[in-house]
Enzyme design. Structure first.
Site, PDB file in Angstrom:
ATOM      1  N   LYS A 180      65.194  -5.762  47.271  1.00 53.15           N
ATOM      2  CA  LYS A 180      65.823  -5.563  48.566  1.00 53.15           C
ATOM      3  C   LYS A 180      64.909  -4.728  49.479  1.00 53.15           C
ATOM      4  O   LYS A 180      64.030  -4.014  49.008  1.00 53.15           O
ATOM      5  CB  LYS A 180      67.168  -4.859  48.405  1.00 53.15           C
ATOM      6  CG  LYS A 180      68.218  -5.684  47.675  1.00 53.15           C
ATOM      7  CD  LYS A 180      69.526  -4.936  47.605  1.00 53.15           C
ATOM      8  CE  LYS A 180      70.598  -5.763  46.913  1.00 53.15           C
ATOM      9  NZ  LYS A 180      70.961  -6.959  47.698  1.00 53.15           N
ATOM     10  N   LEU A 181      65.141  -4.857  50.780  1.00 56.74           N
ATOM     11  CA  LEU A 181      64.420  -3.991  51.712  1.00 56.74           C
ATOM     12  C   LEU A 181      64.848  -2.544  51.503  1.00 56.74           C
ATOM     13  O   LEU A 181      66.035  -2.253  51.316  1.00 56.74           O
ATOM     14  CB  LEU A 181      64.704  -4.408  53.157  1.00 56.74           C
ATOM     15  CG  LEU A 181      63.985  -5.651  53.673  1.00 56.74           C
ATOM     16  CD1 LEU A 181      64.437  -5.948  55.100  1.00 56.74           C
ATOM     17  CD2 LEU A 181      62.474  -5.485  53.617  1.00 56.74           C
ATOM     18  N   ILE A 182      63.886  -1.650  51.552  1.00 53.69           N
ATOM     19  CA  ILE A 182      64.188  -0.231  51.426  1.00 53.69           C
ATOM     20  C   ILE A 182      64.725   0.262  52.771  1.00 53.69           C
ATOM     21  O   ILE A 182      64.132  -0.020  53.818  1.00 53.69           O
ATOM     22  CB  ILE A 182      62.931   0.560  51.025  1.00 53.69           C
ATOM     23  CG1 ILE A 182      62.406   0.050  49.691  1.00 53.69           C
ATOM     24  CG2 ILE A 182      63.225   2.044  50.942  1.00 53.69           C
ATOM     25  CD1 ILE A 182      63.370   0.186  48.540  1.00 53.69           C
TER      26      ILE A 182
ATOM     27  N   ASN B 268      55.130  -0.178  45.423  1.00 48.26           N
ATOM     28  CA  ASN B 268      55.732  -1.385  44.870  1.00 48.26           C
ATOM     29  C   ASN B 268      54.637  -2.242  44.255  1.00 48.26           C
ATOM     30  O   ASN B 268      53.459  -2.135  44.633  1.00 48.26           O
ATOM     31  CB  ASN B 268      56.450  -2.176  45.965  1.00 48.26           C
ATOM     32  CG  ASN B 268      57.187  -3.378  45.405  1.00 48.26           C
ATOM     33  OD1 ASN B 268      57.829  -3.291  44.359  1.00 48.26           O
ATOM     34  ND2 ASN B 268      57.093  -4.510  46.086  1.00 48.26           N
TER      35      ASN B 268
ATOM     36  N   HIS C 132      53.620  -6.324  43.335  1.00 50.01           N
ATOM     37  CA  HIS C 132      53.960  -7.711  43.666  1.00 50.01           C
ATOM     38  C   HIS C 132      53.049  -8.626  42.852  1.00 50.01           C
ATOM     39  O   HIS C 132      51.862  -8.326  42.687  1.00 50.01           O
ATOM     40  CB  HIS C 132      53.756  -7.953  45.168  1.00 50.01           C
ATOM     41  CG  HIS C 132      54.145  -9.324  45.607  1.00 50.01           C
ATOM     42  ND1 HIS C 132      55.451  -9.694  45.827  1.00 50.01           N
ATOM     43  CD2 HIS C 132      53.395 -10.429  45.855  1.00 50.01           C
ATOM     44  CE1 HIS C 132      55.493 -10.969  46.204  1.00 50.01           C
ATOM     45  NE2 HIS C 132      54.256 -11.433  46.224  1.00 50.01           N
TER      46      HIS C 132
ATOM     47  N   ASP D  15      56.699  -6.746  51.667  1.00 53.02           N
ATOM     48  CA  ASP D  15      55.318  -6.947  51.206  1.00 53.02           C
ATOM     49  C   ASP D  15      54.267  -6.792  52.296  1.00 53.02           C
ATOM     50  O   ASP D  15      53.191  -7.408  52.225  1.00 53.02           O
ATOM     51  CB  ASP D  15      55.172  -8.344  50.569  1.00 53.02           C
ATOM     52  CG  ASP D  15      56.126  -8.558  49.414  1.00 53.02           C
ATOM     53  OD1 ASP D  15      56.410  -7.589  48.690  1.00 53.02           O
ATOM     54  OD2 ASP D  15      56.596  -9.701  49.238  1.00 53.02           O
TER      55      ASP D  15
ATOM     56  N   GLU E 127      49.599  -6.431  35.515  1.00 59.12           N
ATOM     57  CA  GLU E 127      50.510  -5.511  36.201  1.00 59.12           C
ATOM     58  C   GLU E 127      50.690  -4.230  35.401  1.00 59.12           C
ATOM     59  O   GLU E 127      50.655  -3.122  35.953  1.00 59.12           O
ATOM     60  CB  GLU E 127      51.888  -6.173  36.402  1.00 59.12           C
ATOM     61  CG  GLU E 127      51.936  -7.230  37.467  1.00 59.12           C
ATOM     62  CD  GLU E 127      53.350  -7.754  37.648  1.00 59.12           C
ATOM     63  OE1 GLU E 127      54.304  -6.952  37.550  1.00 59.12           O
ATOM     64  OE2 GLU E 127      53.507  -8.967  37.895  1.00 59.12           O
TER      65      GLU E 127
END
Length: 247
Positions: free
Chosen positions: A123-125, A139, A141, A182, A211
């Site tokens: 979700k968007l912060i 984050n 990705h 992103d 990752e």
């Protein structure tokens, strides 16, 4: 006293229970934010913790969990078993103990959290959190941003799109978080070749392996004050063995 600014911090994370007895007045306090959509998300945290790949001094102060799900349940259970507080965000309609964005900021400040690491949180912060933790939210990705990023690009969708495009390389990106999907400043990337007969699942497995390593290396650099900002706003990581070189 707890260091307040990003570049002055000399504090580390991913301590074991035994290491929690160290002097935390010089340790970085970090929050993890989890989401149910990425069942592998919390494994980044666990992998680093179990393999002691982060400097020893440190403290995980609080885990924020998203909507109930396998990964979130596991991550929250892992945190509680290790004496790490867990709070619910975003507030769910059917749960009375969830926090609003302003509540989250207040809670993190109460715990003196310095950095927020997102693991599978899609979700968007909220803007309140971005403003309170500028240059302090990371984050990861699963593609080489800015390619194959943005709303709707997550999980296997990313790897399928990479293969369909004919791209010869993919790999994880670690970036600072802003108000959009992103688009925050890129801090580190790792190349993963896309093989001629790759399936999305095969590519995803190789990207995930990178990752695990990359996130640990980046957080180590953050904790050791090896992240510097160029005049144009681009973050760079100093090479540990030679501070005059960057990657």
């Amino acid at each position: 006293m707890i260091v307040q600014t990003f570049l002055e911090s000399r504090r580390h994370i991913f301590s074991s229970e035994e290491e929690r007895n160290l002097n935390f007045q010089q340790s970085m306090r970090t929050s993890f934010q989890l989401n149910q959509r990425n069942e592998r998300g919390f494994s980044k945290v666990e992998h680093a913790s179990h393999h002691h790949q982060i400097p020893r001094e440190g403290e995980r102060e609080v885990t924020l969990r998203g909507k109930p799900g396998k990964a979130v349940k596991y991550g929250a259970e892992y945190a509680r078993n290790n004496g790490i507080p867990v709070i619910l965000f975003p507030k769910a309609k059917d749960e009375s103990n969830g926090l609003s964005p302003s509540d989250v900021v207040d809670t993190l400040r109460k715990f003196e959290v310095d950095f927020i690491l997102l693991a599978g949180y899609l979700k968007l912060i909220p803007a309140e959190l971005i403003r309170a933790y500028q240059k302090s939210i990371l984050n990861i990705h699963p593609s080489l941003l800015p390619a194959f990023g943005g709303m709707g690009y997550y999980g296997m969708k990313v790897h399928k799109a990479v293969i369909a495009s004919g791209a010869r390389f993919s790999g994880p990106t670690i970036h600072f978080v802003d108000e959009h999907y992103d688009t925050g400043r890129i801090l580190a990337q790792r190349l993963v070749p896309v093989l001629a007969n790759d399936t999305a699942e095969e590519l995803a497995t190789r990207v995930l392996n990178e990752e695990h390593q990359l996130y640990v290396e980046v957080v180590e650099a953050v904790c050791e004050d090896r992240v510097v900002w160029r005049k144009d706003g681009v973050p760079l990581i100093q090479i540990k063995e030679n501070p005059n070189e960057f990657r």
